[in-house]
Design an enzyme around this catalytic site. Sequence first.
Site, mmCIF file in Angstrom:
data_model
loop_
_atom_site.group_PDB
_atom_site.id
_atom_site.type_symbol
_atom_site.label_atom_id
_atom_site.label_comp_id
_atom_site.label_asym_id
_atom_site.label_seq_id
_atom_site.Cartn_x
_atom_site.Cartn_y
_atom_site.Cartn_z
ATOM 1 N N GLY A 297 0.743 -1.266 0.000
ATOM 2 C CA GLY A 297 0.000 0.000 0.000
ATOM 3 C C GLY A 297 0.766 1.304 0.000
ATOM 4 O O GLY A 297 0.137 2.358 0.105
ATOM 5 N N GLY A 299 2.429 2.635 -2.555
ATOM 6 C CA GLY A 299 2.558 3.174 -3.921
ATOM 7 C C GLY A 299 1.727 4.424 -4.140
ATOM 8 O O GLY A 299 0.670 4.608 -3.512
ATOM 9 N N CYS A 302 -1.722 3.646 -5.190
ATOM 10 C CA CYS A 302 -2.391 2.596 -4.391
ATOM 11 C C CYS A 302 -3.500 3.195 -3.551
ATOM 12 O O CYS A 302 -3.320 4.259 -2.967
ATOM 13 C CB CYS A 302 -1.412 1.953 -3.408
ATOM 14 S SG CYS A 302 -0.038 1.180 -4.195
ATOM 15 N N ASP A 335 9.557 -1.605 -2.629
ATOM 16 C CA ASP A 335 8.660 -1.381 -3.771
ATOM 17 C C ASP A 335 7.541 -0.398 -3.418
ATOM 18 O O ASP A 335 6.648 -0.739 -2.631
ATOM 19 C CB ASP A 335 8.074 -2.736 -4.205
ATOM 20 C CG ASP A 335 7.033 -2.573 -5.293
ATOM 21 O OD1 ASP A 335 7.008 -1.522 -5.956
ATOM 22 O OD2 ASP A 335 6.232 -3.516 -5.478
ATOM 23 N N GLY A 337 6.120 3.983 -3.151
ATOM 24 C CA GLY A 337 6.143 5.082 -2.198
ATOM 25 C C GLY A 337 7.391 5.946 -2.255
ATOM 26 O O GLY A 337 7.564 6.821 -1.402
ATOM 27 N N TYR A 382 -0.515 7.034 -16.057
ATOM 28 C CA TYR A 382 0.042 6.124 -15.052
ATOM 29 C C TYR A 382 -1.124 5.619 -14.200
ATOM 30 O O TYR A 382 -1.869 6.414 -13.630
ATOM 31 C CB TYR A 382 1.064 6.865 -14.184
ATOM 32 C CG TYR A 382 1.658 6.002 -13.094
ATOM 33 C CD1 TYR A 382 2.123 4.731 -13.372
ATOM 34 C CD2 TYR A 382 1.755 6.466 -11.775
ATOM 35 C CE1 TYR A 382 2.676 3.934 -12.368
ATOM 36 C CE2 TYR A 382 2.307 5.684 -10.776
ATOM 37 C CZ TYR A 382 2.768 4.419 -11.078
ATOM 38 O OH TYR A 382 3.304 3.624 -10.102
ATOM 39 N N ARG A 383 -1.290 4.299 -14.148
ATOM 40 C CA ARG A 383 -2.431 3.778 -13.385
ATOM 41 C C ARG A 383 -2.040 2.577 -12.553
ATOM 42 O O ARG A 383 -1.145 1.806 -12.932
ATOM 43 C CB ARG A 383 -3.579 3.404 -14.326
ATOM 44 C CG ARG A 383 -3.226 2.269 -15.267
ATOM 45 C CD ARG A 383 -4.401 1.930 -16.158
ATOM 46 N NE ARG A 383 -4.135 0.759 -16.977
ATOM 47 C CZ ARG A 383 -4.964 0.274 -17.869
ATOM 48 N NH1 ARG A 383 -6.127 0.858 -18.066
ATOM 49 N NH2 ARG A 383 -4.669 -0.805 -18.560
ATOM 50 N N GLU A 470 10.846 22.397 6.965
ATOM 51 C CA GLU A 470 12.158 23.054 6.907
ATOM 52 C C GLU A 470 13.069 22.374 5.879
ATOM 53 O O GLU A 470 13.945 22.996 5.287
ATOM 54 C CB GLU A 470 12.822 22.960 8.290
ATOM 55 C CG GLU A 470 14.190 23.584 8.379
ATOM 56 C CD GLU A 470 14.869 23.239 9.696
ATOM 57 O OE1 GLU A 470 15.094 24.130 10.503
ATOM 58 O OE2 GLU A 470 15.180 22.030 9.906
ATOM 59 N N SER A 471 12.832 21.075 5.668
ATOM 60 C CA SER A 471 13.703 20.296 4.775
ATOM 61 C C SER A 471 13.470 20.623 3.311
ATOM 62 O O SER A 471 14.326 20.375 2.479
ATOM 63 C CB SER A 471 13.457 18.798 4.983
ATOM 64 O OG SER A 471 13.591 18.474 6.338
HETATM 65 P P1 XMP Z 1 5.073 4.049 -6.889
HETATM 66 O O1 XMP Z 1 4.902 4.783 -5.594
HETATM 67 O O2 XMP Z 1 6.506 3.923 -7.276
HETATM 68 O O3 XMP Z 1 4.535 2.566 -6.596
HETATM 69 O O4 XMP Z 1 4.224 4.635 -7.970
HETATM 70 C C1 XMP Z 1 4.591 1.513 -7.522
HETATM 71 C C2 XMP Z 1 4.156 0.206 -6.879
HETATM 72 O O5 XMP Z 1 2.780 0.267 -6.471
HETATM 73 C C3 XMP Z 1 2.222 -1.058 -6.454
HETATM 74 N N1 XMP Z 1 0.967 -1.031 -7.201
HETATM 75 C C4 XMP Z 1 -0.253 -0.989 -6.628
HETATM 76 N N2 XMP Z 1 -0.623 -1.038 -5.323
HETATM 77 N N3 XMP Z 1 -2.891 -0.837 -5.981
HETATM 78 C C5 XMP Z 1 -1.949 -0.974 -5.007
HETATM 79 O O6 XMP Z 1 -2.316 -1.007 -3.822
HETATM 80 C C6 XMP Z 1 -2.599 -0.790 -7.312
HETATM 81 O O7 XMP Z 1 -3.472 -0.648 -8.160
HETATM 82 C C7 XMP Z 1 -1.211 -0.895 -7.650
HETATM 83 N N4 XMP Z 1 -0.556 -0.903 -8.828
HETATM 84 C C8 XMP Z 1 0.772 -0.997 -8.523
HETATM 85 C C9 XMP Z 1 3.250 -1.974 -7.068
HETATM 86 O O8 XMP Z 1 3.898 -2.658 -6.021
HETATM 87 C C10 XMP Z 1 4.171 -1.001 -7.781
HETATM 88 O O9 XMP Z 1 5.463 -1.523 -7.968
#
Ligand code: XMP
Length: 478
Positions: A297, A299, A302, A335, A337, A382-383, A470-471
């Site tokens: 969760g 991402g 997400c 992976d 966030g 981006y989805r 501040e950062s």
């Molecule tokens: P970032 O933050 O780099 O995250 O855009 C990418 C990662 O998010 C996961 N991912 C999902 N997680 N629902 C979720 O809860 C989704 O629809 C979804 N699609 C991707 C996945 O681990 C990816 O690498």
Amino acid sequence: MDMREALTFHDVLLVPKRSSIASRRGVDTTGRFSRRIKLKVPIVSANMDTVTESRMAVALARAGGLGIIHRFLTLEEEAAQVAKVKRSENIVIESPYTIGPDETVGRARGLMREHGVGGLLVVDVKGRLLGLVTERDVQFRDKSEESLRRVMTTKLVTAPPDVGLEKAREILRDHKVEKLPLIDKDGRLKGLITARDIKNRRLYPDASVDSKGRLLVGAAVGVVSGYLERAAAVLEAGADCLVVDVAHGHADHVIKAVENLRRKFPKAEIVAGNVATYEGARDLAAAGADGVKVGVGPGSICSTRIISGAGVPQLTAVMDCARITKENDVPIIADGGLRDSGDLAKAFAGGASSVMLGSLLAGAEESPGWTVVRGGARWKIYRGMASLGATLTRKNKERREDEALDPIEVSEVVPEGVESMAPYKGPVAEVLFQLIGGVRSGMSYSGAATLPEFWKKAEFTRITSASWAESRPHHLDK
Ligand code: XMP
């Protein structure tokens, strides 16, 4: 019930330490995606349909990272994507694309387009080399049914199969040719060396390559019906790693699937996930995973935590799971966030051996999909893979193959992701350069020359939201 505090990247900063590192260039960022996959730039692109297909995977591997082809494709399509990456660079192309001499100009054009190559070697039924047909030979030929015998080049410079790379370079230079077919004593085609591949080796010194000089690539697989066939197909196409990708990886059926894959493909590199606890990482490693993907969760796209209420703040999840690297030498991949290079530095400091990125790479030129212009700026779609749009596309694709089932309705889906856009960022190599530059800097502030040193030396300090304010750049308009 036990309740522990958990933190994420923006809750902490790295404490600057006395450092003997004079230049950030002296920092070695080499990390791992799995037990045997080492990456000089340990940045991996997410297996998502708006992030990684062959073009992204090629560009990333050239820059020292790795791409994971997503699995929302038919088995054949996914295997073809993998094959495209494996063929894009070689020391020796062992089975170059060929065509028969009695085929036509039209067929040659079609094959070149299909395989994305600029030339085909012409061989007879016994595999003996007769000639070469390139784009230049077929351009401006109006009759597409014309026989290749009339257009192919027959005067070829060739070499024996055991010609060394340096010698091959000399031959290509002296004869001013681009392609060097390798043939045995009987004239049978045994391989091909191209000028482009030799140039690329010098152009991309950090490239992630296998023992044959081919770029590395991973491929995602699921855990329900057909996953063993899919795994066999992508491995056959040359995938260097299987990525078992499930939202809740710490589940009996996922562990079982990893065990099955391990048994069926004992030599394959297998990365499994996603988990967010030490127990999850431990159980997947025990099932046979060579790397564990961490993140439930975090991402950017997400909504799992909002919809289900489940998850663990990502820095704590990474730090907990990293115990498995110390205990079992199984690398973990942070992976999701990660928003800035500083977040990457914190993930590595917390014990990650590599990071997986979605949003930070989705805006790159090489991601699949269209660029759209909005408000004068360029964006790319981006989805989330569990978003409504992605889920409908995937499920209906599966259902089309089964005519007995009606198309799935919107009301039948509970999405755990959203659909959005990422700002267009240009070539991914430039994005990577900035990100890894930030990681180098973070490592040097901790006095760490390597990732394992970073794990030992890094110290986090907790910050408040005022410290975070501040950062960031602030107070500039007063
Ligand atoms: P970032 O933050 O780099 O995250 O855009 C990418 C990662 O998010 C996961 N991912 C999902 N997680 N629902 C979720 O809860 C989704 O629809 C979804 N699609 C991707 C996945 O681990 C990816 O690498």
